[in-house]
Design a protein around this motif. Structure first.
Motif, short mmCIF file in Angstrom:
data_model
loop_
_atom_site.label_atom_id
_atom_site.label_comp_id
_atom_site.label_asym_id
_atom_site.label_seq_id
_atom_site.Cartn_x
_atom_site.Cartn_y
_atom_site.Cartn_z
N HIS A 74 -7.89 3.26 1.40
CA HIS A 74 -7.49 1.93 2.22
C HIS A 74 -8.99 1.14 2.74
O HIS A 74 -9.83 2.24 3.12
CB HIS A 74 -6.60 2.14 3.73
CG HIS A 74 -6.02 0.65 3.97
ND1 HIS A 74 -4.83 0.60 4.80
CD2 HIS A 74 -6.68 -0.48 3.07
CE1 HIS A 74 -4.89 -0.35 4.98
NE2 HIS A 74 -5.76 -1.08 4.08
N GLY A 118 -0.38 -0.59 -4.38
CA GLY A 118 -1.81 0.09 -3.48
C GLY A 118 -3.09 -0.48 -4.10
O GLY A 118 -3.32 -1.03 -5.40
N GLN A 119 -4.20 -0.21 -3.42
CA GLN A 119 -5.63 -0.42 -3.49
C GLN A 119 -6.67 0.53 -4.25
O GLN A 119 -6.26 1.59 -3.58
CB GLN A 119 -5.73 -0.90 -2.24
CG GLN A 119 -7.67 -1.63 -2.54
CD GLN A 119 -7.67 -1.38 -0.53
OE1 GLN A 119 -8.51 -1.27 -0.32
NE2 GLN A 119 -7.18 -2.67 -0.32
N ASN A 136 -0.36 2.33 5.89
CA ASN A 136 1.49 1.46 5.78
C ASN A 136 2.59 2.19 5.63
O ASN A 136 3.49 0.54 5.92
CB ASN A 136 0.66 0.69 4.41
CG ASN A 136 -0.55 -0.01 4.97
OD1 ASN A 136 -2.13 1.00 4.18
ND2 ASN A 136 -0.14 -1.02 5.77
N ASN A 152 0.83 -0.92 0.05
CA ASN A 152 0.19 -0.25 0.30
C ASN A 152 1.23 1.08 -0.13
O ASN A 152 0.80 2.03 1.18
CB ASN A 152 -1.24 0.08 1.18
CG ASN A 152 -2.00 -1.19 0.69
OD1 ASN A 152 -2.77 -0.92 -0.24
ND2 ASN A 152 -2.82 -1.49 2.03
#
Length: 441
Positions: free
Chosen positions: A176, A163-164, A145, A133
């Motif tokens: 996140h 990454g999300q 993170n 992340n």
């Protein structure tokens, strides 16, 4: 589920033209959760490129089977040798580049991803540290993170960025779990920073792993629309396009990958993976992660960190041995908020988690995975990479896995003090969000 790949020709006018032909078949999809499926069997699709040339940071080059030729326009007082394929490219004081194929192998003087030894190694034969992340470096937010921004991460030696991403009102954001919990800004803004760094560092290869969190999102007609195609616009607008690597076949196996030197000379040195809804017929440069790379169990809350295959499920050991793999080593802790529970990074034990030795350490997991699979992990995924048993311990673990001497280049200036981790986690949650969330990856 049957996947049919017909021939296609793609890429913008500024890119090489790639034609892919073949047929890809798979057994029934293997569901592992809501809307999640994987293809369990693949045949090989080959690709041919009509052009593999380009210009980056003043270097003009073309790549051959064993040697490379090129010319360089900027002035310089340095003389370096970059080994490529079966030959080498020598940049002298007058900055002219020439190809050599002598019986006496030259000594490489140009680091690739920080080490001269890496220039002649395949991309698939190097262990790199991955920032879990990467975009989530928001101060005073317990869902973060990382402590340092992406530019600092890359300067310190991070070579995989994960990454999300979430799709909100027609725009992709790095968030996140929910953008109500942590919103790190748009995907395009983040990738612009990566593109700037890549432009300024012509001897480095960077990998981006996109977590397509809203892959199961549907439009008003019930059609899935959060696919690789959704990411094309922010990627192109970011400035990354000239550097993106296009695979010569689908799927890529360990021996199929080029050396870092080859990727650098051809300037195609940004590799992009996506976990769900990648479609390489439509977007060939966004690689389908789970047909080419597997992961150990992620988001663990205990210190055992097994080296088993978790995603994709039911992958045979023989297949696993020929794929890239990620060792997930981010330790979480469970936090209860009323009747809800969240998983957030365990920052208290980072000196052990990101350390070289001991139970629960990154060094121990790397060694155990190497013993289990006969080769080190390709990527070591960690939280707060700049904190460990000593400054740069995660990079020392990677150097040991790569059988090189750690170069000691770490780390950025931010610390736990600036993150305010001494007290309770500081986090703002909306009522609607608390009503909806029960877990966080």
């Amino acid at each position: 589920m049957l996947f049919a790949f017909l021939w296609f020709s793609s890429l913008a006018a500024a890119q090489s033209v790639i034609t892919i032909t073949g047929t890809l078949t798979g057994a029934d999809a293997l569901p592992t959760g809501s809307e999640v499926s994987y293809a369990s069997a693949f045949s090989t699709i080959t690709a041919s490129s009509s052009s593999r040339t380009g210009v980056i940071s003043g270097i003009s080059s073309s790549f051959g089977e064993a040697n490379s030729t090129g010319s360089v326009s900027p002035s310089s007082t340095n003389s370096v040798t970059l080994l490529v394929g079966g030959g080498s490219t020598t940049l002298s004081n007058n900055m002219t580049a020439s190809s050599t194929t002598t019986s006496a192998k030259p000594t490489n003087t140009q680091p690739c991803n920080g080490y001269p030894e890496f220039c002649t190694r395949k991309y698939s034969n190097i262990t790199e540290v991955c920032a879990h992340n990467s975009p989530f470096s928001v101060k005073k937010n317990a869902a973060s993170n990382q402590a340092l921004d992406v530019t600092t991460q890359l300067n310190d030696g991070i070579r995989m960025l994960q990454g999300q991403a979430h799709y909100v009102n027609g725009t992709l954001y790095f968030c996140h779990t929910s953008c109500d919990l942590l919103n790190a800004g748009t995907v395009q803004a983040y990738l612009e920073k990566v593109a700037d760094w890549v432009h300024d560092n012509p001897y480095d290869v960077v990998t981006i792993l996109i977590g397509n969190a809203d892959y199961a999102m549907t439009n008003s007609e019930g059609v899935k629309n959060i696919t690789a195609e959704t990411y094309v616009e922010p990627i192109q607008n970011s400035g990354l396009t000239p550097y993106i690597y296009y695979p010569p076949k689908i799927p890529m196996r360990l021996e199929d990958w080029p050396t870092l030197g080859e990727m650098i000379v051809t300037q195609k040195r940004v590799v992009i993976f996506m976990d769900y809804n990648a479609n390489q017929t439509a977007v060939p440069y966004i690689l389908d992660e789970f047909s080419q790379m597997w992961e150990t169990p992620y988001s663990p809350t205990n210190i055992s960190f097994p080296c088993d295959v978790q995603r994709p499920p039911n992958l045979s050991r023989n297949s696993s041995l020929d794929w890239l793999y990620i060792a997930n080593h981010n330790l979480n802790t469970e936090v209860a908020i009323g009747s809800f529970s969240l998983l957030i990074p365990n920052v208290v034990d980072l000196n052990v988690t990101n350390g070289l030795n001991g139970t629960g350490s990154l060094g121990l997991m790397s060694n155990e995975c190497t013993a289990d699979w006969g080769r080190p992990p390709n990527f070591l995924l960690v939280d707060y990479y700049n904190i460990g048993s000593f400054n740069g311990s995660v990079f020392a673990v990677a150097a040991e896995a790569n059988n090189v001497t750690y170069n000691g280049k770490c780390c950025g200036t931010s610390s736990f003090a600036t993150q305010s981790f001494g007290g309770p986690p500081i986090i703002t949650l909306s009522v609607a969000f608390l009503a909806a969330i029960t877990w966080m990856i």
